[in-house]
Design a protein around this motif. Structure first.
Motif, short mmCIF file in Angstrom:
data_model
loop_
_atom_site.label_atom_id
_atom_site.label_comp_id
_atom_site.label_asym_id
_atom_site.label_seq_id
_atom_site.Cartn_x
_atom_site.Cartn_y
_atom_site.Cartn_z
N ALA A 132 -47.02 1.69 -25.12
CA ALA A 132 -47.93 1.56 -25.90
C ALA A 132 -48.03 2.91 -26.34
N GLU A 133 -48.18 3.12 -27.94
CA GLU A 133 -48.25 4.94 -28.38
C GLU A 133 -49.66 4.17 -29.59
N PRO A 134 -50.73 5.09 -28.95
CA PRO A 134 -51.68 4.66 -30.11
C PRO A 134 -51.24 4.29 -31.58
N GLY A 135 -51.56 3.15 -32.67
CA GLY A 135 -50.85 2.80 -33.23
C GLY A 135 -49.92 1.62 -33.26
N ASP A 136 -49.85 1.83 -32.17
CA ASP A 136 -48.11 0.04 -32.29
C ASP A 136 -49.11 -0.76 -32.53
N THR A 137 -48.53 -2.14 -32.49
CA THR A 137 -48.93 -2.80 -33.25
C THR A 137 -48.53 -4.09 -32.01
N LEU A 138 -49.69 -5.16 -31.22
CA LEU A 138 -49.22 -5.81 -30.10
C LEU A 138 -49.55 -6.64 -30.46
N LEU A 139 -48.93 -7.74 -30.73
CA LEU A 139 -49.22 -9.56 -30.70
C LEU A 139 -49.67 -10.49 -29.63
N PHE A 144 -56.89 -15.59 -25.85
CA PHE A 144 -56.21 -14.23 -25.02
C PHE A 144 -57.63 -14.11 -23.47
N TRP A 145 -57.28 -13.09 -22.31
CA TRP A 145 -57.84 -12.64 -21.32
C TRP A 145 -58.41 -11.64 -22.56
N GLY A 146 -59.99 -11.47 -22.63
CA GLY A 146 -60.29 -9.97 -23.39
C GLY A 146 -60.45 -9.05 -22.92
N ASN A 147 -60.19 -8.78 -21.53
CA ASN A 147 -59.35 -6.87 -20.74
C ASN A 147 -58.38 -6.57 -21.17
N TYR A 148 -57.81 -7.18 -22.41
CA TYR A 148 -56.77 -7.07 -23.42
C TYR A 148 -57.49 -6.13 -24.11
N ARG A 149 -57.95 -6.56 -24.17
CA ARG A 149 -58.73 -5.40 -25.65
C ARG A 149 -59.40 -4.30 -25.43
N LEU A 150 -59.34 -3.72 -24.34
CA LEU A 150 -59.84 -2.80 -23.28
C LEU A 150 -58.66 -1.46 -23.04
N MET A 151 -57.90 -2.98 -22.38
CA MET A 151 -56.56 -1.91 -21.85
C MET A 151 -55.56 -1.69 -23.11
N GLN A 159 -53.01 -1.28 -32.64
CA GLN A 159 -53.37 -2.53 -33.07
C GLN A 159 -53.35 -3.79 -32.64
N ILE A 160 -54.59 -4.66 -32.79
CA ILE A 160 -54.36 -5.71 -32.16
C ILE A 160 -54.09 -7.40 -33.59
N LEU A 193 -47.95 -9.32 -26.15
CA LEU A 193 -47.98 -9.99 -24.53
C LEU A 193 -48.07 -11.51 -24.65
N LEU A 194 -47.84 -12.35 -23.28
CA LEU A 194 -48.26 -13.83 -23.86
C LEU A 194 -48.14 -13.93 -22.67
N ASN A 195 -49.17 -15.04 -21.64
CA ASN A 195 -49.23 -15.19 -20.64
C ASN A 195 -50.03 -16.80 -20.05
N PHE A 196 -48.66 -17.16 -19.86
CA PHE A 196 -48.54 -18.99 -19.46
C PHE A 196 -48.75 -18.93 -17.73
#
Ligand SMILES: Cc1ncc(COP(=O)(O)O)c(C=O)c1O
Length: 431
Positions: A132-139, A144-151, A159-160, A193-196
């Protein structure tokens, strides 16, 4: 750029990998220095081996008698010695065997050898650094697990972009996912990123939904490079027939040349050893050769080396011994049945809530797997409810002031009716 990184990038040329690597990922390599020299010494230094940064006594890594006693006489090679950067080879191979057992669709599909990381969090962080590069978009789904925001949001400055996880009928929201993926891909690269089973909803989509996810990502991979991350923290805890029983990774690993599938999983939740901090990262893409896999593994190992050096030897040794023990399957099945029983107790409580009209402001989200369930709070602040519950001696988690997350896996089945009675009463009192 280091010449080893140049070599690895050349080995991966023409594949999806260089197109999705971050700048750091492109620069990453695993130095030959100490590791190669130590390996050579292992072969040839029959008189004195003064290569490794560990103290030895009588040919074994030194241990304080106390530590030896506390580790129950485990040889010091298994307790205190450093583990290799990407983990104990036998554990990596065993985890791969287990992965194939749990995911029959992966039979015959080439993947990298699972690399050990200190928990899924570290696995996701390492993957974020590489891909992941700064400026990439993450879907991400909107749950979602809140820690994704920090990570990802903070550490990697991506960008989320969120999509609505559930539709009005309470099933996986296919059109929101497809629309989210299409719009995120407009940036020229798609990371999803999907978490099941999902945290916080405790939901895993159906086989047909997973097929839809695959089809959508494969369609987009025709035009943009795609990175599909599967966070399988709660893998295996599926309680109904609706939930897809394999990892999403099993459907994506060989899906498209332009799609890099990444599986982050681990023993922390699956094997009930949260503080062991043993997770794994595995990658695959269609057409991956063993040379590609080796180069990718070198990048991953370099990222681990630069971040944590290596993961706990003691945890890895204990996990390996457990996985190799004939009692493992039975004990794991017992633990599963305990959580399954809690899930069924929960379902009875929620059915009663529905039929009796209790606490109508608390709408349970679909739940079929994992450790958690969540209520959507209608016309009620989730944070107010959480605080009111604390006054009653009950701890829950408020998510975005809209959802109340309850970790039912953490409560004995006998305690669940009382817990939910407190939740309903507190919500009714606030309404
Ligand atoms: C979805 C999800 N992924 C990963 C983790 C972290 O796992 P680990 O303890 O192995 O770092 C958690 C923990 O709460 C989680 O809920």
């Amino acid at each position: 750029m280091n010449s080893l990184a140049v070599e690895l990038n050349a080995a991966l040329e023409g594949t999806v990998v260089p197109r999705v690597l971050s700048d750091l990922g492109l620069r990453m390599y695993f130095p030959r220095g100490i590791v190669a020299q130590a390996a050579e010494a292992k072969e040839k230094a029959h008189r004195f081996n003064a290569t490794v940064g560990m103290a030895y006594a009588d040919g074994h890594p030194m241990t304080l008698p106390l530590i030896r006693e506390l580790t129950n006489g485990l040889p010091s090679e298994e307790s205190v010695a450093y583990a290799p950067t990407a983990g104990i080879p036998a554990l990596r191979d065993r985890w791969k065997t287990e992965m194939l057992r749990k995911n029959p669709s992966l039979d015959g599909v080439a993947t990298t050898r699972p690399a050990v990381v200190p928990g899924l969090t570290a696995g996701l962080a390492v993957v974020g650094d590489l891909l992941a590069e700064p400026g990439d978009t993450l879907l991400l789904p909107d749950l979602f697990w809140g820690n994704y925001r920090l990570m990802f949001g903070e550490r990697r400055q991506v960008q989320i972009r969120e999509f609505a996880f559930f539709d009005d009928d309470g099933v996986f929201n296919r059109s929101a996912f497809a629309e989210g993926a299409r719009s995120a891909a407009e940036s020229g690269k798609l990371i999803v990123l999907l978490n099941f089973p999902n945290n916080p909803a405790g939901f895993t989509p159906s086989t047909a939904d997973v097929a839809f996810i695959r089809e959508t990502l494969v369609g987009l991979a025709d035009s943009v490079p795609v990175v599909a991350l599967s966070d399988d923290a709660y893998f295996g805890l599926f309680y109904d027939d609706h939930a897809f029983r394999e990892s999403l990774f099993s459907q994506l690993a060989d899906a498209h040349e332009n799609l890099l599938a990444v599986k982050v999983d681990g023993a922390t939740k699956e094997d009930y050893v949260w503080g062991f901090r043993v997770g794994f990262v595995t990658m695959a893409f269609r057409g991956m050769t063993s040379a590609h896999a080796a180069a990718l593994e070198q990048k991953l190992t370099g990222a681990i080396r630069s971040m944590v050096s290596n993961s706990s030897r003691l945890s890895q040794s204990l996990l390996l011994r457990a996985l190799e023990d004939s009692r493992y399957d039975e004990q794991k099945a017992d633990a599963y049945r305990l959580l399954e029983d809690r899930f069924h107790t929960l379902q009875r409580i929620l059915a009663e809530q529905r039929s009796s009209g209790r606490a109508p402001m608390l709408e349970p989200l679909p739940c079929n797997s994992g450790y958690f369930m969540s209520f959507r709070c209608r016309g009620l602040s989730a944070e107010d409810l959480r605080l009111a519950l604390l006054d009653r001696g009950v701890g829950t988690i408020a998510v975005r002031n809209e959802y109340l997350r309850v970790a039912f896996a953490g409560i004995d089945a006998q305690g669940l009716p009382e817990l939910y009675e407190e939740i309903f009463q507190a919500a009714e009192a606030l309404a």
